[in-house]
Design a protein around this motif. Sequence first.
Motif, PDB file in Angstrom:
ATOM      1  N   SER A 491       5.174   1.429  -0.025  1.00 11.37           N
ATOM      2  CA  SER A 491       4.642   0.538   1.000  1.00 11.37           C
ATOM      3  C   SER A 491       5.369  -0.788   0.946  1.00 11.37           C
ATOM      4  CB  SER A 491       3.133   0.332   0.797  1.00 11.37           C
ATOM      5  OG  SER A 491       2.880  -0.186  -0.497  1.00 11.37           O
ATOM      6  N   SER A 622       1.811   1.158   4.491  1.00 11.99           N
ATOM      7  CA  SER A 622       2.577   2.354   4.129  1.00 11.99           C
ATOM      8  C   SER A 622       3.899   2.436   4.889  1.00 11.99           C
ATOM      9  CB  SER A 622       1.751   3.608   4.392  1.00 11.99           C
ATOM     10  OG  SER A 622       1.427   3.719   5.769  1.00 11.99           O
ATOM     11  N   HIS A 624       6.043   5.209   6.209  1.00 14.02           N
ATOM     12  CA  HIS A 624       6.010   6.645   6.488  1.00 14.02           C
ATOM     13  C   HIS A 624       6.974   7.064   7.598  1.00 14.02           C
ATOM     14  CE1 HIS A 624       3.621   5.601  10.060  1.00 14.02           C
ATOM     15  NE2 HIS A 624       2.909   4.810   9.253  1.00 14.02           N
ATOM     16  N   SER A 644       1.550   5.711  -1.890  1.00 12.02           N
ATOM     17  CA  SER A 644       1.343   4.587  -0.973  1.00 12.02           C
ATOM     18  C   SER A 644       1.979   4.818   0.385  1.00 12.02           C
ATOM     19  CB  SER A 644       1.892   3.299  -1.596  1.00 12.02           C
ATOM     20  OG  SER A 644       1.130   2.902  -2.703  1.00 12.02           O
ATOM     21  N   ALA A 645       2.937   5.724   0.469  1.00  9.86           N
ATOM     22  CA  ALA A 645       3.489   6.074   1.770  1.00  9.86           C
ATOM     23  C   ALA A 645       2.435   6.747   2.642  1.00  9.86           C
ATOM     24  CB  ALA A 645       4.701   6.994   1.606  1.00  9.86           C
ATOM     25  N   PRO A 648      -1.792   3.025   0.859  1.00 10.01           N
ATOM     26  CA  PRO A 648      -1.644   2.103  -0.280  1.00 10.01           C
ATOM     27  C   PRO A 648      -2.957   1.918  -1.021  1.00 10.01           C
ATOM     28  CG  PRO A 648      -0.639   1.203   1.712  1.00 10.01           C
ATOM     29  CD  PRO A 648      -1.460   2.379   2.135  1.00 10.01           C
TER      30      PRO A 648
END
Length: 665
Positions: A491, A622, A624, A644-645, A648
């Motif tokens: 993140s 995050s 992503h 955390s992706a 978090p």
Amino acid sequence: MSNVKFEHLFEPLQVGPMRVPNRICETTNTINSSMTPGRLDEHFIEHHGAKARGGTGWIGSETWLLNLPFPPECPDEIGLGVGFSSHYATYQDPGFAEDMARFCEEIHGHGSVAVVQLTHLNAIWAPSPVPIIAAQDYTPHIMGEEEIEFCLNTYADAAEVAMKAGADGIEIHCAHETLAYSFLSPVTNRRDDHWGGGPADRVRFVLEALRRVRERVGDSMALGIRIAGAEFRHQGYDNMELREMLYCIAEAGLLDFVDIDAGHCWGAPSYVPNSYYAHAQFREFGKAAMADLAEMEPRPAVLFTGRCNDPVLAEELLRDGICDLVGMVRAGIADPEFANKAREGRLSEIRRCISCTRCIDEASEPVTVPYTPTCSINPVIGKELLWREKYQPAEQAKRVVVVGGGLAGCEAARIAAMRGHEVILLDQNKRLGGQLLIAARSPGRDDFEDQVYFEENEMQRVGVDVRLETSVEIEGIKALEPDAVVIATGSTPRVPEDIPGIDLPHVVQGWDVMQGKASTGDRVAIISQEDYYETPCVAEYLTERGKQVEVFHKSVHLGYEVARYSIGMVLKHMEQCGVVIHPNLILNAVTAGGIELVSSWGDKTYEFAGFDSVVLVYGSVSRHELYDALKADGSIGETYLAGSAWLPRHMAEATSHGASIGLTI
């Protein structure tokens, strides 16, 4: 293989009638491993049994809470604030005794000993009308003679159950917030009868409890007490007074051992010391007890506990005459196999406890429903039976690409490789570790880097192909021809929206400050929108560099989510560093000369001026995007988003999530 010589750690020790196979102890801790209220179920047996299987010689498991003499019309009172005050205790249930017998059989099967701790843990009953815990305002019920008599007999009643179940030792809990402690303390025992008085008089309750247990179990079990080396409370006993009381207790000839710790439950210091404390910081308490009891025959064994998470440190304590036995609870939570690994010279394979205290904090103040035991770095804790069932070699070996070398990525890679997959781990940084490397830069958090070392060692041991300083895009991933991809890209710090002046040059992120990517002036305002450790870490990092720091925090106090064993030390550090804290405020605007804030509870505004820099600690968002792109591309069948992706949170969640993915692929 390590060439460290353990000349003391793995030597057996005779403690009364109990022969302990080595000096490593799981002192009693209430991690609440049983999933069945009032019973010692298979989860309990597996959790503590794993430590015995892993080489820990003394298994204290979890405390037995005892019943109290409530009038029949009074309801039970059980909770964090009041402790355990109940008409009925689980040791009185025949089913519980049967569970205990199975547990003892498991522990003995691994060559270890089972010690039962007996505890009256409550803030409702006490010798005098003084709150048991200084942080609370409960004024307890003053105990009369009949009530004292009842409680003394419960120790003997419970000890008999433990003896018949096959336990090897009994420990009466006489430290922090227990009934026995309240009789020992000059703060909570103000009586002028035979139960009160000076140090030699206040031990009478403990002595009487020991006598009744000894009369009931005879010489069949080792008998000892847990006691705090100092009270660390205003007007409480110091170590010299404790030494006098301990000598009086030991002189009666009833003790086979004494288990010494330091601090109290709302700690500064805490008896569950976190990473702000030095390793075995209060070791002098153990050494003093060794000296004071040296001439007694037989001499009670001294067990010292207090942030001893490394077998090399334990060996030093034994070598230097600090103690005879070493309490290493959290070392065994982080790695139940640590004792065997040390004995076999595999020190680099030990997952060392980083002393974040999440395990015991979570047990005392659960934040998830249903509660399960948690460790920030060991994903198996609380899921031992699940892992025993699910952890199997992969049915088909796959090529797995993991993107991101933080906790989630490393654990996904480690578990997948251990199951037989070919794993490639890609990370843009010079080292593995992710946010752990940021946290480790904070004062008192340097041990967090131990987990980075563990992951680095494990990647090499299990054969993960680690490629650092590698930029990752979709085409690069596809070129590796993976069967499965794990995106663990972590993140990034959150930037608040719609705040005038937030983009001014003197406004920087806490993460960037910690990593040396951003500098600050001498007078710093930290705007805090998180309730855990991040803000205190940033604040202390800055004050260590000579900055004057004021924190403007959204909640009623800093570290609102930090549990009772650690919050005292966090706030004490802020005091020592001179950090000024303004609670209940939210940032409204930033100007070149100051900041405007609004009350968390209304619309009243406040202005502060004179800051050179404004540092934001707003949690994180995050990352992503790579995962989204891979899913849209659709060419790779198995794609996972980890840590955390995905969302978090804290270390334990990232560790568990990554490992679960490694178990799934």
